[in-house]
Design a protein around this motif. Structure first.
Motif, PDB file in Angstrom:
ATOM      1  N   TRP A 130       0.822  -1.206   0.000  1.00 41.96           N
ATOM      2  CA  TRP A 130       0.000   0.000   0.000  1.00 41.96           C
ATOM      3  C   TRP A 130       0.855   1.256   0.000  1.00 41.96           C
ATOM      4  O   TRP A 130       0.489   2.273  -0.571  1.00 41.96           O
ATOM      5  N   THR A 131       1.977   1.192   0.700  1.00 43.52           N
ATOM      6  CA  THR A 131       2.821   2.391   0.825  1.00 43.52           C
ATOM      7  C   THR A 131       4.181   2.123   0.198  1.00 43.52           C
ATOM      8  O   THR A 131       4.437   1.015  -0.280  1.00 43.52           O
ATOM      9  N   LYS A 170       5.739  -0.091  -4.745  1.00 45.05           N
ATOM     10  CA  LYS A 170       4.459   0.377  -4.237  1.00 45.05           C
ATOM     11  C   LYS A 170       3.359   0.090  -5.262  1.00 45.05           C
ATOM     12  O   LYS A 170       3.568   0.249  -6.466  1.00 45.05           O
TER      13      LYS A 170
END
Lengths: 306, 311
Positions: free
Chosen positions: B191-192, B215
């Motif tokens: 997600w990051t 990412k």
């Protein structure tokens, strides 16, 4: 008089201090467990099988006995199991600690059999300077020999292997060496598979015969890489031979990508999917074209009617 | 008439263009040769280098070239093909797992994952109310009938000939269909920005380790496919201190324990210990086998905060 008192006091202090070193780990063993005796004799056979088990289960942390090459774990590093500091303990104490484990030391109560544990203790005892002489038991003694080697015979028909271990005596005669353990290992991807069987010790004439497993896969031609060696190189140094033998079952590796499957890529999608998909697309487009065609025909029909 | 002039002008233009390009090429090649000669003639500046066998040698600075990383295309190609003739399997002996979690940290280290991201996770299991709890490490099952690769719309996740299911960061569009399809929850989504993304940004992407992570893409256990190429056991297998993992080749019918290094027959191990696979009713045909948590080597203590339990 004063001196003797001083001496006694010093001795007493040393005694207390050495006692505290022995118990430095603070690992108390119940008295009943301490009394347990090793039921196995310190024969070279037991010692070498103990060494084998030690190398499998203990060496990775404790290193080689007396070499002090354990892995440096914090806060308590594993003990050198060949050191005299460790071997002051009774067999029962060591057995108890192996069974129970503490901190980073895992329990081996159920992961190693009792017999194997005692073998390891027998092996460790062989480093004990105090008890070594006492426990040495009369066993088969081989004459002193030089130029030790073994010959390997492979019988492909009934899948057996025969190794003959021999050495030259002082008189210049080549004799078989008895009671020495041999290892017959098959090379696999990540290690060697031991196919030596239950009793891979040389007999009176220095022979040891093993049955190669009848169902062990080899390559396409049934070939396998064998490594045959004298298990414990403490006897005659490192003695080993590598050989390719045709004793395995010929195995053709199956490539899972050869079959058509749902999970495969576009190139090997199942036929029914390709047919259904292409058929569906064709059907839909043909319906559209049919409708368009009919619509084109409409004005003509109108004209004709006029 | 007008057409002729326009033709002429086009021809002229092409001619002049050709000549100028040709001239530029000749000039530039001359200049290249010149530069090379100059480099060769230039008084050699020597640098000290340590060779692989530990010798210190002097090398002309002009001769130095940057090391060639294995180019992306080559890594991608061999990553897709896999290792011929192999069929990798893993056996997890639940009776020996005492939640040391060394497999997890080794894995996170290898695949550049944060501590909360798991390619392999040690779960606390309790099958029913009155059954005994146990620890269960759960990596990707590398199914022989993988539901995840079926749903990928861009062919980013795929199965190779040696049985390993991989994911290609370069193709993944982050739709997460595969995460939804996987019944074992073996996949994670970045997600990051991944851990150390700044540090590894120049690294050539290696599909067999799925590093550097990216990412917006999916990541999963890969059986450490890059290590297998060097005949090394996967990171988790060799990191286990308690002899839980066996790993090997089903074609050879042998698996090797990562802790003891002992090699045993795969079929015998499974047969003698009643080995099973997870959720076999789904027909996914996993390649990860479990030996039941029977006759355990430790007492179960589910309290993860207990220091005693974390060895």
């Amino acid at each position: 008089m004063k001196n003797t008192i001083k001496n006694i006091a010093a001795l007493f202090l040393i005694f207390v201090f050495s006692g505290s070193i022995a118990n430095a780990q603070g690992w108390t063993v119940p008295n009943s467990a301490k009394k347990k005796q090793n039921p196995y004799e310190a024969t070279s056979k037991n010692i070498s099988s103990g060494k084998k088990i030690y190398n499998l289960h203990c060496k990775s942390c404790h290193g080689d006995p007396t070499m002090a090459n354990m892995i440096p774990l914090a806060p308590v590093a594993p003990t050198d199991l060949g050191s005299q500091n460790f071997l002051v303990q009774s067999d029962g104490e060591i057995y108890y600690k192996v069974n129970k484990g503490q901190g980073a030391m895992p329990t081996f109560e159920k992961t190693i059999s009792d017999e194997d544990k005692w073998m390891v203790i027998t092996f460790l005892r062989s480093f004990d300077k105090n008890k070594k002489m006492k426990q040495q038991v009369a066993e088969v003694k081989n004459p002193e020999v030089t130029d030790v080697k073994f010959e390997l015979n492979v019988n492909e028909a009934d899948k057996t292997m025969l190794a003959k271990l021999s050495g030259v005596t002082k008189k210049g005669k080549r004799v078989g060496l008895q009671g020495i353990e041999m290892s017959f290992l098959v090379k696999r991807s990540f290690g060697y598979l031991d196919v030596s069987g239950e009793d891979p010790y040389t007999n009176e004439s220095g022979d040891v015969q093993i049955q190669f497993p009848k169902d062990l896969p080899g390559d396409r031609e049934g070939q396998v890489n064998m490594l045959v060696k004298v298990t414990d190189d403490a006897f005659y140094g490192k003695l080993e031979e590598k050989r390719v033998v045709t004793l395995g079952v010929p195995t053709d590796p199956v490539n899972p990508l050869d079959e058509r499957a749902m999970w495969g890529t576009r190139a090997n999608a199942p036929i029914w999917i390709i047919v259904t998909f292409v058929g569906g697309v064709l059907a839909i487009w043909s319906v559209i074209f049919l409708v368009l065609f009919q619509m084109i025909k409409l004005p003509k029909l109108a004209k004709n009617k006029d | 008439m007008k057409e002729e002039t326009s033709n002429n002008s086009r021809r002229k233009f092409l001619k002049s263009f050709g000549i100028s390009v040709g001239a530029a090429g000749v000039v530039s090649s001359f200049s290249l040769i010149g530069a090379a000669k100059a480099a060769a003639k230039k008084p050699a500046e020597m640098v000290n280098l340590l060779t692989q066998d530990g010798q210190l040698v002097q090398v002309d600075k002009n001769q130095l070239r940057p090391t060639v990383n294995e180019p992306l295309d080559e890594l991608q190609k061999r990553g897709r093909e896999g290792i011929p003739g192999k069929s990798f399997v893993m056996v997890i002996d639940l009776s020996k797992c005492r939640n040391a979690r060394k497999c997890m940290s080794a894995c996170q280290n290898h695949h550049q994952l944060r501590a909360d991201q798991h390619h392999i996770n040690v779960l606390q299991m309790q099958d029913a109310e009155h059954t005994a709890p146990y620890f269960m490490p759960k990596p990707c099952q590398h199914c022989d009938n993988p539901p995840c690769t079926k749903v990928c719309p861009v062919d980013a996740t795929f199965k190779r000939q040696d049985g390993i299911v991989l994911i290609d960061n370069e193709r993944c569009i982050g739709c997460r269909f595969c995460i939804a399809a996987c019944p074992y929850s073996a996949r994670i989504f970045q997600w990051t920005e991944p851990k150390d993304s700044e540090k590894y940004k120049d690294l050539t992407y290696n599909i067999e380790a799925n590093v550097p992570q990216k990412k917006g893409t999916v990541s999963k256990c890969l059986f450490s496919a890059d290590r297998l190429r060097e005949d090394k056991l996967p990171s988790c297998v060799s990191a286990c201190p308690n002899g839980v993992y066996y790993f090997g080749d089903r074609n050879e019918d042998a698996v090797t324990n990562g802790t003891t290094g002992e090699t045993v027959r795969f079929s015998k191990l499974i047969e003698e210990n009643a080995g099973y696979t997870l959720m076999e009713e789904l027909g996914t045909k996993p390649r990860v086998y479990y030996l039941p948590p029977k006759n355990r080597a430790f007492e179960f203590n589910g309290d993860l905060l207990n220091e005693e339990n974390l060895h």
